[in-house]
Design a protein around this motif. Structure first.
Motif, PDB file in Angstrom:
ATOM      1  N   GLU A  54      -1.101  40.860  -5.616  1.00 47.36           N
ATOM      2  CA  GLU A  54      -1.275  41.336  -4.242  1.00 47.36           C
ATOM      3  C   GLU A  54      -0.078  42.168  -3.810  1.00 47.36           C
TER       4      GLU A  54
ATOM      5  N   THR B 197       6.825  38.557   3.558  1.00 45.98           N
ATOM      6  CA  THR B 197       6.456  37.137   3.386  1.00 45.98           C
ATOM      7  C   THR B 197       5.540  36.907   2.187  1.00 45.98           C
TER       8      THR B 197
ATOM      9  N   TYR C 275     -10.936  24.784   1.571  1.00 45.77           N
ATOM     10  CA  TYR C 275     -10.522  24.960   0.176  1.00 45.77           C
ATOM     11  C   TYR C 275     -11.623  24.329  -0.658  1.00 45.77           C
TER      12      TYR C 275
ATOM     13  N   PHE D 222      -2.498  18.232  -1.684  1.00 40.31           N
ATOM     14  CA  PHE D 222      -1.923  19.234  -0.779  1.00 40.31           C
ATOM     15  C   PHE D 222      -1.135  20.246  -1.597  1.00 40.31           C
TER      16      PHE D 222
ATOM     17  N   LEU E 182       1.859  23.601  -0.999  1.00 35.97           N
ATOM     18  CA  LEU E 182       2.648  24.391  -0.037  1.00 35.97           C
ATOM     19  C   LEU E 182       3.605  25.313  -0.783  1.00 35.97           C
ATOM     20  N   GLY E 183       4.135  26.300  -0.037  1.00 30.41           N
ATOM     21  CA  GLY E 183       5.055  27.269  -0.637  1.00 30.41           C
ATOM     22  C   GLY E 183       6.486  27.017  -0.193  1.00 30.41           C
TER      23      GLY E 183
ATOM     24  N   ILE F 248      11.226  37.641   1.688  1.00 32.00           N
ATOM     25  CA  ILE F 248      10.998  36.820   0.490  1.00 32.00           C
ATOM     26  C   ILE F 248      11.456  37.543  -0.780  1.00 32.00           C
TER      27      ILE F 248
HETATM   28  C1  YSA Z   1      -4.867  23.289  -0.697  1.00 32.65           C
HETATM   29  C2  YSA Z   1      -5.552  22.095  -0.701  1.00 32.65           C
HETATM   30  C3  YSA Z   1      -5.249  21.184  -1.694  1.00 32.65           C
HETATM   31  O1  YSA Z   1      -5.949  20.037  -1.720  1.00 32.65           O
HETATM   32  C4  YSA Z   1      -4.270  21.417  -2.635  1.00 32.65           C
HETATM   33  C5  YSA Z   1      -3.591  22.621  -2.617  1.00 32.65           C
HETATM   34  C6  YSA Z   1      -3.900  23.557  -1.649  1.00 32.65           C
HETATM   35  C7  YSA Z   1      -3.200  24.861  -1.660  1.00 32.65           C
HETATM   36  C8  YSA Z   1      -3.995  25.922  -2.393  1.00 32.65           C
HETATM   37  N1  YSA Z   1      -4.043  25.679  -3.835  1.00 32.65           N
HETATM   38  C9  YSA Z   1      -3.365  27.267  -2.147  1.00 32.65           C
HETATM   39  O2  YSA Z   1      -2.826  27.900  -3.038  1.00 32.65           O
HETATM   40  N2  YSA Z   1      -3.412  27.655  -0.877  1.00 32.65           N
HETATM   41  S1  YSA Z   1      -2.733  29.023  -0.320  1.00 32.65           S
HETATM   42  O3  YSA Z   1      -3.304  30.152  -0.988  1.00 32.65           O
HETATM   43  O4  YSA Z   1      -2.870  29.029   1.121  1.00 32.65           O
HETATM   44  O5  YSA Z   1      -1.220  28.938  -0.690  1.00 32.65           O
HETATM   45  C10 YSA Z   1      -0.463  27.808  -0.316  1.00 32.65           C
HETATM   46  C11 YSA Z   1       0.910  28.262   0.184  1.00 32.65           C
HETATM   47  O6  YSA Z   1       1.503  29.135  -0.756  1.00 32.65           O
HETATM   48  C12 YSA Z   1       0.828  29.083   1.462  1.00 32.65           C
HETATM   49  O7  YSA Z   1       0.795  28.238   2.581  1.00 32.65           O
HETATM   50  C13 YSA Z   1       2.091  29.877   1.410  1.00 32.65           C
HETATM   51  O8  YSA Z   1       3.194  29.105   1.874  1.00 32.65           O
HETATM   52  C14 YSA Z   1       2.279  30.106  -0.084  1.00 32.65           C
HETATM   53  N3  YSA Z   1       1.848  31.452  -0.469  1.00 32.65           N
HETATM   54  C15 YSA Z   1       0.594  31.909  -0.645  1.00 32.65           C
HETATM   55  N4  YSA Z   1       0.610  33.207  -1.044  1.00 32.65           N
HETATM   56  C16 YSA Z   1       1.916  33.573  -1.113  1.00 32.65           C
HETATM   57  C17 YSA Z   1       2.699  32.458  -0.739  1.00 32.65           C
HETATM   58  N5  YSA Z   1       4.042  32.511  -0.720  1.00 32.65           N
HETATM   59  C18 YSA Z   1       4.613  33.670  -1.065  1.00 32.65           C
HETATM   60  N6  YSA Z   1       3.932  34.786  -1.439  1.00 32.65           N
HETATM   61  C19 YSA Z   1       2.590  34.770  -1.486  1.00 32.65           C
HETATM   62  N7  YSA Z   1       1.945  35.850  -1.885  1.00 32.65           N
END
Ligand code: YSA
Length: 339
Positions: free
Chosen positions: A191, A196, A243, A303, A305-306, A320
């Motif tokens: 992407e 961010t 999700y 869950f 998170l980033g 970032i």
């Molecule tokens: C959701 C539910 C679950 O039961 C378990 C895991 C998840 C998370 C899911 N796998 C996921 O990847 N969700 S997300 O696409 O929203 O990304 C999670 C976090 O990664 C975001 O909240 C953000 O903090 C970070 N993130 C996503 N894309 C990013 C990024 N950080 C930096 N650069 C990007 N391009």
């Protein structure tokens, strides 16, 4: 001749200068050598005494040359030893100390919190197959994440994992419930980058499986993490979200007091109750490996998170992309504080 040669030999201060004097007197066409060449023209009665005289001179010069050469060599060696002398009493040179990368610091904070709660910390492969990254996680073929535009696909059909969630599958296939894990590692998304968003970033994934696990357990766990990160007053907010691998699903945010005294909601990641289709996919994989089906009927939450998000706010890093630009001016600020 000897009276001229000896002072010249004494006056030579280098081996090169001494060589010049040597050539002048006893070299192939040196003065003494030439003198010896004249012997043949002398009458035989004089030849013997003259020959002995010249040889005595030559020997004296040669001895003086040898003595001087020895002296000059010793002096040169002494000078070299003096210049290369090591003062072992001098203090050592300071070695610049390294430091932990801000992402590793945040990871260590997070995994520290989960280890205290009894979780096991695991890592997994960054090159994944479609089945673990999408299929087994109930991500349908028409989901946009499967699109070429979101995923880095390899020529052999595999891909760079787009999230750490495939490790949920791998861990469950290899382990029986009950289990509590957090997964740390890099993930990749095709992407456009901005302040961010990076195409390579990190995630922390959590998975808990057992009997009668419910949404209250999930909320309590996320709240405990928020308190560990931001102190006892930290609040958490959950908003419904989708999700494919959870039902119900939610996004969670943490309310925290930033260093400027402001209070803000920080969107941290996604979570939910593990979808029954995920447990079914795990049991199918287990069965294919000759293992028992042990997940159907179980309950669990997950869950993800980033950590970049947390690190940017904690260390006031506005973009970032600074994390991975290898600019020592950024990373150097975290030097020397190894905890
Ligand atoms: C959701 C539910 C679950 O039961 C378990 C895991 C998840 C998370 C899911 N796998 C996921 O990847 N969700 S997300 O696409 O929203 O990304 C999670 C976090 O990664 C975001 O909240 C953000 O903090 C970070 N993130 C996503 N894309 C990013 C990024 N950080 C930096 N650069 C990007 N391009």
């Amino acid at each position: 001749m000897q009276h001229e040669a000896i002072p010249e030999i004494q006056a030579a201060t280098t081996l090169e200068a001494l060589q010049t004097v040597k050539t002048k007197y006893v070299g192939k066409s040196g003065l003494v050598t030439r003198e010896l060449g004249t012997l043949g023209k002398l009458p035989p009665e004089e030849r013997k005494t003259r020959g002995a005289e010249i040889n005595a001179v030559r020997q004296a010069i040669q001895e003086a040359l040898d003595t001087r050469e020895t002296t000059l060599k010793r002096e040169a060696l002494d000078a070299q030893l003096a210049s290369e002398a090591i003062d072992v009493t001098l203090p050592g040179l300071p070695l610049p100390a390294g430091g932990l990368h801000p992402i590793n610091r945040v990871y260590d904070d997070l995994t520290g919190i989960y280890e205290r709660l009894g979780y096991t910390v695991v890592e997994g492969p960054e090159v994944e197959d479609e089945h673990h990254n999408f299929e087994a996680l109930n991500v349908p073929w028409y989901h946009p994440a499967r699109d070429l535009q979101d995923t880095f696909w390899l020529e052999d059909g595999r891909l760079l994992r787009t999230h750490t969630s495939p490790m949920q599958i791998r861990y469950m296939v290899d382990h029986e419930p009950d289990l509590k894990i957090v997964v740390r590692g890099k993930v990749y998304r095709y992407e456009a980058t901005d302040a961010t968003h990076e195409s390579m970033f990190h995630q922390l994934e959590g998975l808990v499986v057992g009997d009668h696990i419910n949404m209250a357990d999930l909320k309590g766990t996320i709240a405990e993490m928020a308190r560990g990160l931001y102190g006892p007053g930290a609040k958490v907010r959950f908003q419904p979200s989708y999700y494919p691998f959870v039902e119900p699903g939610a996004d969670f945010a943490v309310y925290w007091d930033n260093p400027r005294g402001e209070s803000k909601w920080l969107e941290l990641g996604g979570c939910g109750m593990v979808h029954p289709n995920v447990f079914k996919a795990v049991d199918d994989l287990r069965e294919a490996q000759g293992k028992e089906r042990v997940y159907e009927g179980k309950t669990g939450f997950a869950f993800g998170l980033g950590p970049e998000r947390i690190a940017m706010l904690k260390y006031k890093i506005p973009d970032i992309r600074y994390f991975y630009a290898n600019d020592p001016r950024v990373i150097g600020q975290f030097r020397g504080e190894l905890e």
